[in-house]
Scaffold this motif. Structure first.
Motif, PDB file in Angstrom:
ATOM      1  N   LEU A   1       4.931   1.316 -21.731  1.00 45.60           N
ATOM      2  CA  LEU A   1       4.749   2.707 -22.128  1.00 45.60           C
ATOM      3  C   LEU A   1       5.633   3.033 -23.336  1.00 45.60           C
ATOM      4  N   ILE A   2       5.097   3.826 -24.244  1.00 44.89           N
ATOM      5  CA  ILE A   2       5.866   4.190 -25.428  1.00 44.89           C
ATOM      6  C   ILE A   2       7.090   5.019 -25.031  1.00 44.89           C
ATOM      7  N   SER A   3       6.989   5.762 -23.923  1.00 42.57           N
ATOM      8  CA  SER A   3       8.125   6.560 -23.456  1.00 42.57           C
ATOM      9  C   SER A   3       9.276   5.693 -22.975  1.00 42.57           C
ATOM     10  N   ASP A   4       8.981   4.433 -22.638  1.00 43.86           N
ATOM     11  CA  ASP A   4      10.040   3.516 -22.211  1.00 43.86           C
ATOM     12  C   ASP A   4      10.727   2.830 -23.394  1.00 43.86           C
ATOM     13  N   VAL A   5      10.119   2.928 -24.541  1.00 45.02           N
ATOM     14  CA  VAL A   5      10.660   2.277 -25.737  1.00 45.02           C
ATOM     15  C   VAL A   5      11.363   3.271 -26.654  1.00 45.02           C
ATOM     16  N   MET A   6      10.877   4.501 -26.616  1.00 46.83           N
ATOM     17  CA  MET A   6      11.358   5.497 -27.580  1.00 46.83           C
ATOM     18  C   MET A   6      12.823   5.879 -27.348  1.00 46.83           C
ATOM     19  N   LYS A   7      13.417   6.429 -28.381  1.00 44.45           N
ATOM     20  CA  LYS A   7      14.771   6.978 -28.307  1.00 44.45           C
ATOM     21  C   LYS A   7      14.641   8.484 -28.120  1.00 44.45           C
ATOM     22  N   ARG A   8      15.206   8.993 -27.017  1.00 45.60           N
ATOM     23  CA  ARG A   8      15.043  10.404 -26.706  1.00 45.60           C
ATOM     24  C   ARG A   8      15.981  11.292 -27.525  1.00 45.60           C
ATOM     25  N   GLU A   9      17.150  10.782 -27.886  1.00 45.22           N
ATOM     26  CA  GLU A   9      18.059  11.571 -28.713  1.00 45.22           C
ATOM     27  C   GLU A   9      17.557  11.571 -30.152  1.00 45.22           C
ATOM     28  N   GLN A  10      17.379  12.737 -30.722  1.00 40.68           N
ATOM     29  CA  GLN A  10      16.897  12.830 -32.094  1.00 40.68           C
ATOM     30  C   GLN A  10      17.437  14.096 -32.739  1.00 40.68           C
ATOM     31  N   THR A  11      17.472  14.087 -34.054  1.00 39.81           N
ATOM     32  CA  THR A  11      17.921  15.251 -34.816  1.00 39.81           C
ATOM     33  C   THR A  11      16.699  16.030 -35.265  1.00 39.81           C
TER      34      THR A  11
ATOM     35  N   THR B   1      11.567   9.488 -30.589  1.00 38.41           N
ATOM     36  CA  THR B   1      11.079   8.743 -31.749  1.00 38.41           C
ATOM     37  C   THR B   1      11.094   7.253 -31.432  1.00 38.41           C
ATOM     38  N   CYS B   2      10.270   6.522 -32.150  1.00 40.77           N
ATOM     39  CA  CYS B   2      10.193   5.083 -31.930  1.00 40.77           C
ATOM     40  C   CYS B   2      10.050   4.381 -33.271  1.00 40.77           C
ATOM     41  N   ALA B   3      11.006   3.517 -33.592  1.00 44.78           N
ATOM     42  CA  ALA B   3      10.958   2.779 -34.855  1.00 44.78           C
ATOM     43  C   ALA B   3       9.820   1.773 -34.825  1.00 44.78           C
ATOM     44  N   LEU B   4       9.241   1.533 -35.975  1.00 42.14           N
ATOM     45  CA  LEU B   4       8.137   0.571 -36.057  1.00 42.14           C
ATOM     46  C   LEU B   4       8.571  -0.811 -35.586  1.00 42.14           C
ATOM     47  N   SER B   5       9.795  -1.187 -35.873  1.00 44.37           N
ATOM     48  CA  SER B   5      10.272  -2.511 -35.470  1.00 44.37           C
ATOM     49  C   SER B   5      10.278  -2.654 -33.953  1.00 44.37           C
ATOM     50  N   TRP B   6      10.597  -1.567 -33.237  1.00 40.19           N
ATOM     51  CA  TRP B   6      10.585  -1.642 -31.774  1.00 40.19           C
ATOM     52  C   TRP B   6       9.166  -1.836 -31.261  1.00 40.19           C
ATOM     53  N   ILE B   7       8.223  -1.129 -31.875  1.00 42.10           N
ATOM     54  CA  ILE B   7       6.827  -1.220 -31.429  1.00 42.10           C
ATOM     55  C   ILE B   7       6.284  -2.630 -31.647  1.00 42.10           C
ATOM     56  N   LEU B   8       6.584  -3.198 -32.799  1.00 48.25           N
ATOM     57  CA  LEU B   8       6.055  -4.523 -33.125  1.00 48.25           C
ATOM     58  C   LEU B   8       6.625  -5.607 -32.216  1.00 48.25           C
ATOM     59  N   ARG B   9       7.789  -5.380 -31.652  1.00 48.66           N
ATOM     60  CA  ARG B   9       8.439  -6.412 -30.831  1.00 48.66           C
ATOM     61  C   ARG B   9       8.300  -6.156 -29.327  1.00 48.66           C
ATOM     62  N   THR B  10       7.517  -5.157 -28.948  1.00 45.54           N
ATOM     63  CA  THR B  10       7.375  -4.791 -27.543  1.00 45.54           C
ATOM     64  C   THR B  10       5.983  -5.159 -27.033  1.00 45.54           C
TER      65      THR B  10
END
Length: 469
Positions: free
Chosen positions: A216-226, A202-211
């Motif tokens: 690559l989105i795979s480098d920004v996303m958090k792999r651990e998720q529920t 998953t990737c929070a909108l705040s991370w996307i806006l600041r990257t």
């Protein structure tokens, strides 16, 4: 008139709400007086500034015979957002009065989870009519949701989400979000999926806006998720949100594919509903909804009152075993009710704590023995304290040392019985896959009444209380 004009997100005028954000009685009366007088324009003008949740409250506060007139007067304000906030019983009555096309138009405005909440309680034939009136995409989404059992993640989830492939860059994601108007408008995070549509992060909108766009989105996303299985009970879903402080979570089907998401605003309702249900079940009061039909409420409560009558008869039969003792010393009849009553109160306290601990996963097999011993210690200390206190009081009032000893000891014994019953009965129910909130109270009452009477009258016989036996 636009949706924003009809239902502004700002708080309704202060004059319409009290300090607890409830509609003032005088405001409700003014609207209903206008409706009763046939002045629909005045009623609509007063109601228009309200938030959808407050309009729903107004409809619920309106007497059943006046509701059709109120709804007719403010019909253009009764949209999907209002129905989604409305009490189930009241909403069901309003929906029954609408045509299939009208219900379909309302459902089309809503997220899937809210649309399902409106349609799921309709009769099967009415459901089919509404589904036929929907466009194919909406119909498919709602039919899929209805295929899941009630009160599961599949019913609770919404299909409107943002999912992107892991090989995209941040720039690709931004262009995608800006270039497709049909995408979901309210979301906090983006789900990243593999070619099989399995969620990988998953990737929070705040991370996307600041990257930077080239990353690559795979480098920004958090792999651990529920991840939430679609068939998971909604109470368990709520516990996961609470435990892991989630804002939203992906819902997956049996093959692990992403099929929807659940957001925290839905979970807040679930937590409130489940907590209220457990409390009401402990008392045997059913749904406890003041909008529920009288006959339905009577039937639900009467069943448990009849069951309680049966347990009372069992307790009475125990008392009957000692009829000669009671006849010989009538004071025992007056005091034995105190023994059972004190035990019942203690058992209810323990039961409430244990049922809540089971519901919130605080009580598991890992700490079961420790919890049982803890409640026994609490029951022993409370029972001893109450026994000494009540024994001294009895001695002062009745000047009978033997009676005082028997009375105090019976209080101690029944408190121990109450503590054990209050913890072991719900644990047993839970082990048997029976909701401990539904029937535990009946069995705890049976134990504290029957064994409380038996302990007190048995001790009175054993110690030959003056005048007994």
């Amino acid at each position: 008139m636009s949706e924003t004009e009809l239902h502004p997100e700002s708080k309704p005028p202060e004059s319409e709400l009290d300090e607890d954000d409830r509609l003032k009685p005088e405001f409700v009366s003014a609207v209903l007086e206008a409706v009763a007088a046939g002045d629909a324009e005045t009623a609509r003008m007063r109601v228009a500034p309200l938030h959808p949740a407050d309009i729903a409250d107004l409809v619920e506060l309106t007497p059943a015979d006046l509701r059709p007139l109120l709804v007719a007067a403010i019909s253009d304000l009764i949209d999907g957002d209002v129905l989604a906030e409305m009490n189930d019983w009241v909403r069901e009555a309003l929906v029954d009065a609408l045509t299939a096309t009208q219900v379909a138009d309302i459902a089309a405005e809503l997220d899937t989870d809210d649309a399902v909440a409106i349609i799921e309680d309709m009769d099967l034939e009415d459901q089919r009519e509404v589904l036929r009136a929907l466009d194919p995409d909406d119909r498919a989404a709602i039919e899929e949701a209805l295929s899941y059992p009630e009160e599961t993640a599949g019913r609770l989830m919404q299909r409107e989400l943002i999912a992107v492939p892991e090989h995209w860059t941040v720039g690709d994601v931004l262009d995608y979000l800006r270039g497709h108007e049909e995408l979901a408008t309210d979301f906090w995070e983006i789900f990243v999926v593999d070619p099989a549509h399995h969620p990988v992060g998953t990737c929070a909108l705040s991370w996307i806006l600041r990257t930077p766009r080239a990353v690559l989105i795979s480098d920004v996303m958090k792999r651990e998720q529920t991840l939430i299985p679609a068939d998971m009970d909604q109470e368990e879903v709520a516990l996961r949100f609470q435990k892991y402080a989630l804002i939203s979570a992906a819902v997956i089907d049996s093959s692990g594919r992403l099929v929807g998401m659940i957001t925290v605003d839905d979970i807040v309702h679930i937590i409130s509903e489940e907590a209220g249900e457990d409390i009401l079940r402990l008392s045997g009061a059913g749904d406890g909804d003041i909008n529920e039909p009288v006959l339905t409420t009577v039937r639900t409560r009467l069943i448990w009152l009849v069951v309680n009558l049966g347990t009372a008869m069992v307790a009475a039969s125990v008392v009957n075993l000692f009829d000669r003792v009671i006849a010989g010393y009538a004071l025992l009849a007056a005091l034995m009710g105190i023994v059972s009553g004190m035990g019942g109160n203690a058992g209810t306290q323990t039961l409430a704590v244990v049922v809540r601990a089971l519901a919130t996963n605080q009580l598991t097999e890992s700490n079961m023995t420790r919890t049982v011993l803890r409640e026994v210690r609490i029951a022993a200390v409370n029972g001893l304290s109450l026994g000494v206190l009540i024994g001294l009081g009895t001695l002062v009032i009745f000047h009978n040392p033997t009676l005082s000893f028997v009375f105090g000891l019976a209080i101690l014994i029944n408190n121990l019985i109450a503590g054990l019953a209050g913890v072991l009965i719900p644990l047993t129910m839970d082990r048997l896959r029976i909701d401990p909130a539904i029937s535990s109270a009946v069995f705890v009452t049976l134990m504290t009444d029957s064994l409380g009477f038996f302990a007190f009258l048995g001790l009175a016989t054993l110690f030959r209380v003056h005048g007994a036996g």
